[in-house]
Design a protein around this motif. Structure first.
Motif, short mmCIF file in Angstrom:
data_model
loop_
_atom_site.label_atom_id
_atom_site.label_comp_id
_atom_site.label_asym_id
_atom_site.label_seq_id
_atom_site.Cartn_x
_atom_site.Cartn_y
_atom_site.Cartn_z
N ILE A 1 0.89 -44.93 14.06
CA ILE A 1 1.96 -44.17 13.42
C ILE A 1 3.30 -44.80 13.80
O ILE A 1 3.58 -45.02 14.98
CB ILE A 1 1.94 -42.70 13.90
N GLU A 2 4.10 -45.06 12.79
CA GLU A 2 5.45 -45.57 13.01
C GLU A 2 6.41 -44.40 12.89
O GLU A 2 6.06 -43.29 13.27
CB GLU A 2 5.75 -46.67 11.99
N ASN A 3 7.58 -44.61 12.35
CA ASN A 3 8.58 -43.54 12.24
C ASN A 3 8.60 -42.87 10.88
O ASN A 3 9.24 -41.85 10.72
CB ASN A 3 9.97 -44.10 12.56
N ASP A 4 7.90 -43.45 9.90
CA ASP A 4 7.93 -42.92 8.54
C ASP A 4 6.89 -41.82 8.35
O ASP A 4 5.80 -41.87 8.93
CB ASP A 4 7.64 -44.03 7.52
N ASP A 5 7.23 -40.85 7.50
CA ASP A 5 6.25 -39.84 7.10
C ASP A 5 5.18 -40.53 6.26
O ASP A 5 5.44 -41.53 5.59
CB ASP A 5 6.92 -38.76 6.25
N LEU A 6 3.97 -39.99 6.31
CA LEU A 6 2.85 -40.52 5.54
C LEU A 6 2.21 -39.42 4.73
O LEU A 6 2.15 -38.27 5.17
CB LEU A 6 1.77 -41.12 6.46
N VAL A 7 1.70 -39.79 3.57
CA VAL A 7 0.81 -38.93 2.80
C VAL A 7 -0.48 -39.72 2.66
O VAL A 7 -0.46 -40.86 2.19
CB VAL A 7 1.39 -38.60 1.40
N ILE A 8 -1.58 -39.12 3.14
CA ILE A 8 -2.85 -39.84 3.10
C ILE A 8 -3.90 -39.04 2.35
O ILE A 8 -3.86 -37.81 2.30
CB ILE A 8 -3.37 -40.19 4.51
N GLU A 9 -4.82 -39.78 1.77
CA GLU A 9 -5.97 -39.18 1.10
C GLU A 9 -7.22 -39.73 1.75
O GLU A 9 -7.35 -40.94 1.95
CB GLU A 9 -5.94 -39.53 -0.38
N ILE A 10 -8.14 -38.84 2.06
CA ILE A 10 -9.45 -39.24 2.58
C ILE A 10 -10.37 -39.35 1.38
O ILE A 10 -10.54 -38.37 0.65
CB ILE A 10 -9.98 -38.21 3.60
N PRO A 11 -10.93 -40.54 1.12
CA PRO A 11 -11.81 -40.68 -0.05
C PRO A 11 -12.96 -39.69 -0.03
O PRO A 11 -13.41 -39.24 1.04
CB PRO A 11 -12.30 -42.12 0.05
N LYS A 12 -13.45 -39.37 -1.20
CA LYS A 12 -14.51 -38.37 -1.35
C LYS A 12 -15.79 -38.78 -0.63
O LYS A 12 -16.48 -37.94 -0.07
CB LYS A 12 -14.79 -38.17 -2.84
N TYR A 13 -16.10 -40.07 -0.62
CA TYR A 13 -17.35 -40.54 -0.02
C TYR A 13 -17.08 -41.67 0.95
O TYR A 13 -16.02 -42.29 0.92
CB TYR A 13 -18.30 -41.07 -1.10
N THR A 14 -18.07 -41.93 1.80
CA THR A 14 -18.06 -43.13 2.65
C THR A 14 -19.41 -43.83 2.44
O THR A 14 -20.31 -43.29 1.79
CB THR A 14 -17.92 -42.81 4.14
N LEU A 15 -19.54 -44.99 3.01
CA LEU A 15 -20.81 -45.71 2.95
C LEU A 15 -21.77 -45.25 4.03
O LEU A 15 -22.88 -45.74 4.14
CB LEU A 15 -20.58 -47.23 3.09
N ASN A 16 -21.36 -44.28 4.83
CA ASN A 16 -22.18 -43.74 5.91
C ASN A 16 -23.33 -42.93 5.29
O ASN A 16 -23.10 -42.02 4.52
CB ASN A 16 -21.33 -42.85 6.80
#
Length: 112
Positions: A91-106
């Motif tokens: 994490i730097e100093n900027d705000d973030l908006v993140i999306e967790i993908p619907k699926y993983t390869l797990n």
């Protein structure tokens, strides 16, 4: 402190979340500490893609990824130009908006 907005994910974070995190924190570890149970099958050793996220806002404010992360991301489900492994994001100093993908390869959920 930067604000991290996690967009709703049907299983991990159904309502979405907004958290403030310390600059210099590892994103994956910090999300886990805030109760957002993002998958991390390799225990954050940069060996899988289960903690894959898409940075919807703030991507350019992050440190560049290294070649190993870039190679791993090539195998991630739902790869986008602004994809990262959350275990490698500091994490730097900027705000973030993140999306967790619907699926993983797990193929099987870990007991995290």
């Amino acid at each position: 402190m930067p604000k991290i907005t996690v967009l709703p994910h049907f299983e991990i974070c159904p309502e979405g979340a907004e958290v403030e995190l310390e600059s210099g924190s590892n994103l994956c570890k910090a999300l886990l500490e805030k109760g957002i149970k993002i998958e991390h099958a390799c225990e954050m050793s940069k060996a899988c893609t289960t903690c894959h996220i898409v940075v919807r806002k703030g991507f350019n404010g992050l440190e560049e990824m290294d070649d190993i992360e870039a190679d791993l991301l090539d195998r991630a489900w739902g790869l986008e130009p602004d994809s990262r492994l959350s275990c490698q994001v500091i994490i730097e100093n900027d705000d973030l908006v993140i999306e967790i993908p619907k699926y993983t390869l797990n193929h099987a959920k870990e007991n995290h």
